[in-house]
Design an enzyme around this catalytic site. Structure first.
Site, PDB file in Angstrom:
ATOM      1  N   HIS A   3      -2.122  -3.521   9.421  1.00 58.55           N
ATOM      2  CA  HIS A   3      -2.611  -2.664   8.347  1.00 58.55           C
ATOM      3  C   HIS A   3      -3.946  -2.326   9.110  1.00 58.55           C
ATOM      4  CE1 HIS A   3      -4.011  -1.494   4.308  1.00 58.55           C
ATOM      5  NE2 HIS A   3      -4.957  -2.558   4.340  1.00 58.55           N
TER       6      HIS A   3
ATOM      7  N   HIS B 170      -1.763   7.200   9.311  1.00 57.94           N
ATOM      8  CA  HIS B 170      -1.218   6.500   7.971  1.00 57.94           C
ATOM      9  C   HIS B 170       0.000   7.146   7.341  1.00 57.94           C
ATOM     10  CE1 HIS B 170      -0.926   3.841   4.436  1.00 57.94           C
ATOM     11  NE2 HIS B 170      -0.759   4.971   3.857  1.00 57.94           N
TER      12      HIS B 170
ATOM     13  N   GLU C 102      -6.899  -1.810   7.741  1.00 58.96           N
ATOM     14  CA  GLU C 102      -8.146  -2.534   7.304  1.00 58.96           C
ATOM     15  C   GLU C 102      -8.119  -3.944   7.348  1.00 58.96           C
ATOM     16  OE1 GLU C 102      -6.178  -0.095   5.885  1.00 58.96           O
ATOM     17  OE2 GLU C 102      -7.411   1.310   4.745  1.00 58.96           O
TER      18      GLU C 102
ATOM     19  N   ASP D 200       3.741  -1.822   5.747  1.00 62.73           N
ATOM     20  CA  ASP D 200       2.816  -2.533   6.700  1.00 62.73           C
ATOM     21  C   ASP D 200       3.130  -3.981   6.599  1.00 62.73           C
ATOM     22  OD1 ASP D 200       1.286  -0.306   6.974  1.00 62.73           O
ATOM     23  OD2 ASP D 200      -0.378  -0.946   5.971  1.00 62.73           O
TER      24      ASP D 200
ATOM     25  N   GLU E  89       4.482   5.460  11.944  1.00 61.80           N
ATOM     26  CA  GLU E  89       5.092   4.642  10.824  1.00 61.80           C
ATOM     27  C   GLU E  89       6.419   5.064  10.327  1.00 61.80           C
ATOM     28  OE1 GLU E  89       1.485   1.890   8.866  1.00 61.80           O
ATOM     29  OE2 GLU E  89       1.721   4.137   8.053  1.00 61.80           O
TER      30      GLU E  89
ATOM     31  N   HIS F  17       2.492   4.719   0.861  1.00 65.07           N
ATOM     32  CA  HIS F  17       3.183   5.267   2.191  1.00 65.07           C
ATOM     33  C   HIS F  17       3.460   6.460   1.658  1.00 65.07           C
ATOM     34  CE1 HIS F  17       1.689   1.326   4.231  1.00 65.07           C
ATOM     35  NE2 HIS F  17       1.880   1.993   5.157  1.00 65.07           N
TER      36      HIS F  17
ATOM     37  N   GLU G 198       0.934  -1.100  -0.102  1.00 67.75           N
ATOM     38  CA  GLU G 198       0.094   0.224   0.043  1.00 67.75           C
ATOM     39  C   GLU G 198       0.804   1.285  -0.046  1.00 67.75           C
ATOM     40  OE1 GLU G 198      -3.515   1.085   2.819  1.00 67.75           O
ATOM     41  OE2 GLU G 198      -1.695   0.904   3.651  1.00 67.75           O
TER      42      GLU G 198
HETATM   43 ZN    ZN Z   1       0.693   1.508   7.045  1.00 65.00          ZN
HETATM   44 MN    MN Z   2      -2.130   0.212   5.934  1.00 65.23          MN
END
Ligand code: ZN
Ligand code: MN
Length: 254
Positions: free
Chosen positions: A119, A174, A121, A44, A179, A35, A33
């Site tokens: 992650h 996010h 979701e 992630d 992170e 970032h 995904e």
């Molecule tokens: Zn992430």
């Molecule tokens: Mn994520």
């Protein structure tokens, strides 16, 4: 003998020996995904894998291969599917992958499993995957599964030290300070802060709209901010996660 804690880096007799000795198996759940401009797509994946590696080393466990695809990225928590490189599974598929891996671990006589999610979701589809595995295995089986999200282990003191002005909340984190800091601690080669744009924080509607309103997601893909990220803060967060998870594993699997 190979001293790796990664199951897939061992031979089958080494894995057999570890499992028959009662080793817990850690299953990191990731995503591929976006970032932001400043980090790789595998954040992630890297973060829960790094935490599992450290905890497995401290507790005599094994780390199963990380699931590298996550449940569909959402605009309000991961920027959504529009960014190049983001590769989604549907929630249905993701939960079936979790189910199948857990059923396989059980078939291989693993009786203690720790599912560590990286992650946002993946939260509910991973719960569903565990439920489906238990439907298949049987609820009375000798099997204990723990499931958690690594960001839940950041202690309030640490969050206060990192965000003296107030915490924006995990959905908006996010590709932001948490992170980015952990990535600076474990894989600084995958971070380039000089490329970070500063177009956040996102201002989302408090509801989902289909079709998506693309203008809501900051063009960079960073939902909050990267300012103030550092490897030192990443080490604080890792120490919280690893320390807490070692305690939980020792308590639950004693
Ligand atoms: Zn992430
Ligand atoms: Mn994520």
């Amino acid at each position: 003998m190979n001293d790796s804690v990664f199951l897939a880096e061992l031979s089958w007799p080494e894995v057999e020996q570890k499992i028959s000795g009662g080793a817990a198996v850690f299953l990191p759940l990731g995503a591929t995904e976006q970032h932001g401009h400043h980090m790789a797509l595998n954040v992630d994946v890297i973060i829960p894998t790094a935490i599992c590696e450290r905890v497995a080393r401290a507790t005599g466990g094994l780390v199963a291969p990380t699931i590298p695809y996550g449940n569909r990225s959402q605009p309000r928590s991961g920027g959504g599917p529009a960014f190049p490189g983001t590769l989604n599974l549907s929630a249905h598929t993701f939960s079936l992958v979790v189910r199948d891996v857990i059923v396989e671990l059980y078939r291989q006589k693993v009786r203690r499993i720790v599912v560590l999610n990286g992650h946002y979701e993946n939260i509910w589809p991973s719960v569903e995957g565990i439920e489906l595995a238990l439907d298949a295995i049987g609820r009375d089986a000798d099997l204990t599964i723990l499931r958690m999200d690594h960001w839940e282990f950041a202690r309030p003191e640490t969050i206060e030290r990192i965000f003296p002005e107030g915490y924006p909340g995990i959905e908006l984190e996010h590709a932001s300070v948490l992170e980015t800091s952990i990535m600076l601690a474990v894989r600084p080669d995958l971070v380039d802060l000089s490329r970070a744009l500063h177009d956040g924080p996102a201002k989302f509607r408090p509801y989902d709209r289909f079709p998506r309103p693309p203008a809501e997601v900051p063009p960079s893909g960073v939902l909050s901010m990267t300012e103030g990220s550092s490897a030192e803060k990443g080490e604080w967060l890792l120490a919280d996660s690893v320390g807490r998870l070692v305690e939980i594993v020792n308590e639950e699997f004693k």
